[in-house]
Design a protein around this motif. Structure first.
Motif, PDB file in Angstrom:
ATOM      1  N   ARG A   1      -3.390   0.611   2.968  1.00  0.00           N
ATOM      2  CA  ARG A   1      -2.867  -0.639   3.804  1.00  0.00           C
ATOM      3  C   ARG A   1      -2.560  -1.708   2.786  1.00  0.00           C
ATOM      4  O   ARG A   1      -2.896  -1.611   1.724  1.00  0.00           O
ATOM      5  N   ASP A   2      -1.260  -2.333   3.259  1.00  0.00           N
ATOM      6  CA  ASP A   2      -0.835  -3.627   2.622  1.00  0.00           C
ATOM      7  C   ASP A   2      -1.823  -4.532   2.612  1.00  0.00           C
ATOM      8  O   ASP A   2      -2.413  -4.751   3.532  1.00  0.00           O
ATOM      9  N   VAL A   3      -1.689  -5.535   1.409  1.00  0.00           N
ATOM     10  CA  VAL A   3      -2.877  -6.682   1.505  1.00  0.00           C
ATOM     11  C   VAL A   3      -1.521  -7.909   1.423  1.00  0.00           C
ATOM     12  O   VAL A   3      -0.970  -7.979   0.396  1.00  0.00           O
TER      13      VAL A   3
ATOM     14  N   SER B   1      -3.020  -7.122  10.850  1.00  0.00           N
ATOM     15  CA  SER B   1      -3.665  -7.195  12.189  1.00  0.00           C
ATOM     16  C   SER B   1      -5.108  -7.729  11.974  1.00  0.00           C
ATOM     17  O   SER B   1      -5.867  -7.976  12.715  1.00  0.00           O
ATOM     18  N   VAL B   2      -5.528  -7.813  10.853  1.00  0.00           N
ATOM     19  CA  VAL B   2      -6.543  -8.538  10.265  1.00  0.00           C
ATOM     20  C   VAL B   2      -6.540  -9.719   9.468  1.00  0.00           C
ATOM     21  O   VAL B   2      -5.688  -9.591   8.479  1.00  0.00           O
TER      22      VAL B   2
ATOM     23  N   GLY C   1       0.968  -0.996   0.314  1.00  0.00           N
ATOM     24  CA  GLY C   1       0.069   0.052   0.084  1.00  0.00           C
ATOM     25  C   GLY C   1       0.789   1.330  -0.092  1.00  0.00           C
ATOM     26  O   GLY C   1       2.103   1.279   0.094  1.00  0.00           O
ATOM     27  N   THR C   2       0.207   2.451  -0.136  1.00  0.00           N
ATOM     28  CA  THR C   2       1.010   3.656   0.035  1.00  0.00           C
ATOM     29  C   THR C   2       1.616   3.781   1.275  1.00  0.00           C
ATOM     30  O   THR C   2       2.560   4.732   1.337  1.00  0.00           O
ATOM     31  N   ASN C   3       1.196   3.101   2.222  1.00  0.00           N
ATOM     32  CA  ASN C   3       1.725   3.423   3.890  1.00  0.00           C
ATOM     33  C   ASN C   3       2.698   2.396   4.061  1.00  0.00           C
ATOM     34  O   ASN C   3       2.995   1.935   5.194  1.00  0.00           O
TER      35      ASN C   3
ATOM     36  N   SER D   1      -0.617  -3.161  10.476  1.00  0.00           N
ATOM     37  CA  SER D   1      -1.797  -2.543  10.000  1.00  0.00           C
ATOM     38  C   SER D   1      -2.552  -3.385   8.664  1.00  0.00           C
ATOM     39  O   SER D   1      -3.374  -3.018   8.126  1.00  0.00           O
ATOM     40  N   ALA D   2      -1.541  -4.347   8.241  1.00  0.00           N
ATOM     41  CA  ALA D   2      -2.026  -4.993   6.807  1.00  0.00           C
ATOM     42  C   ALA D   2      -3.276  -5.848   6.984  1.00  0.00           C
ATOM     43  O   ALA D   2      -3.668  -6.376   8.262  1.00  0.00           O
TER      44      ALA D   2
END
Length: 336
Positions: free
Chosen positions: A211-213, A245-246, A153-155, A168-169
């Motif tokens: 967010r990263d996936v 985290s998810v 992701g961009t972050n 937080s991915a």
């Protein structure tokens, strides 16, 4: 009136009480029948909605648009034959996933998508004997290959909290090993195929997620959830196990129709599902299925907000020769 010289109250008094009771009873029956009819109508409409499948998008669609036709190409490769753990065909499936994901990395660059594998040799797994799983140790040593594909992701640079070592991915997980009894098209081939198409969609999309996936294709789920356990809890957990985290775990117990929410282990997970899914589906009776036999248990144990999704229609074909491509409903991959 004047001839009879009867008061109006006398006329009313002549109505038998039982007649009034009959009128009230008929009214009650009418109300009850109406409620039953409305309830049946709601059930029929809901049942139709459950099994109504979407229109499939063909392979000519842009790369950043999900196409079930393209995803079914992956499914055809994966579900050619049975591919149980520690078999040549299971290795074939692993190599296919790695090859396709690596081709995306070569096309879009490692700053967009990155592929890593985790190779572990272990004897801590169940094995097959007379068409059933048998607990036995020590087993012969076998190679486990987990495939992790990270769409950044961009972050990305700030995704890992250095103090808490948690990220937080969003992780989407499936298992690519099957059972000896069938091609495992639904359990869990359609999840693998859908995830491969989604890696392409997100990598090619002009709009990047914040967010990263993390797409995690785990091995050895059918023999004791070994692959996911090693990824998070082995002697050398994969570094990317710190990112999510998810967790969204895709695992099917039928030959597919629509996937439903089987379980969410936290209020945040449940609220997120109903907030972001366009047509959410969840039923309390899915708790009848034993969710404890999926990788979701490992993710919950590692304190991830975990959503378990799976299709339950056609459960008669689960872990059988009928779990093949022909029994996968058109539109099932699109709905994932």
């Amino acid at each position: 009136w004047r001839d009879t010289k009867l008061a109006p109250t006398s006329i009313v008094a002549r109505v038998p009480p039982i007649a009034i009771f009959d009128i009230q009873r008929r009214q009650s029956y009418f109300i009850f029948a109406t409620l039953i009819a409305l309830s049946m109508l709601c059930i029929i409409i809901g049942w139709i909605e459950i099994f109504r499948m979407p229109q499939v998008i063909d392979a000519t669609a842009d790369a950043y648009v999900f196409s079930e036709e393209r995803a079914r190409v992956h499914l055809t490769e994966i579900a050619q034959r049975p591919h149980p753990f520690d078999s040549e065909d299971n290795e074939r499936v692993a190599n296919y996933i790695i090859s396709y994901a690596t081709s995306l990395q070569d096309r879009y660059g490692s700053d967009v998508i990155e592929v890593q594998t985790q190779n572990i040799t272990t004897n801590e797994y169940k094995y097959y004997d007379d068409d059933q799983y048998v607990e036995s140790t020590p087993n012969e040593q076998a190679d486990i290959v987990n495939v992790a594909v990270l769409v950044k992701g961009t972050n990305y640079e700030n995704n890992l909290d250095a103090e808490n070592r948690t990220g937080s991915a969003i992780m989407v997980s499936c298992h690519y090993d099957g059972v000896p009894y069938g091609p495992a098209a639904s359990d869990d081939g359609i999840s693998c195929a859908t995830m491969l198409e989604m890696t392409s969609v997100l990598s090619s999309s002009p709009t990047k997620l914040q967010r990263d996936v993390l797409f995690l294709f785990v091995d050895a789920e059918e023999v004791g959830m070994v692959g996911s356990t090693i990824f998070f809890e082995g002697e050398s957990p994969h570094p990317w196990s710190l990112l999510p985290s998810v967790a969204i775990n895709l695992d099917n117990r039928g030959v597919c129709g629509k996937q439903v929410l089987e379980k969410a282990n936290s209020a945040y997970a449940a609220e997120s599902y109903f907030k972001y899914v366009v047509h959410p589906k969840a039923f309390s009776f899915t708790e009848w299925y034993d969710i404890n036999l999926s990788d979701a248990v490992v993710y919950e144990r590692n304190r991830l907000h975990t959503i378990s999704l799976g299709c339950w229609s056609g459960s008669w074909a689960h872990h059988s020769s009928y779990d093949d491509i022909e029994h996968v409903s058109t539109g099932s991959l699109h709905l994932l």
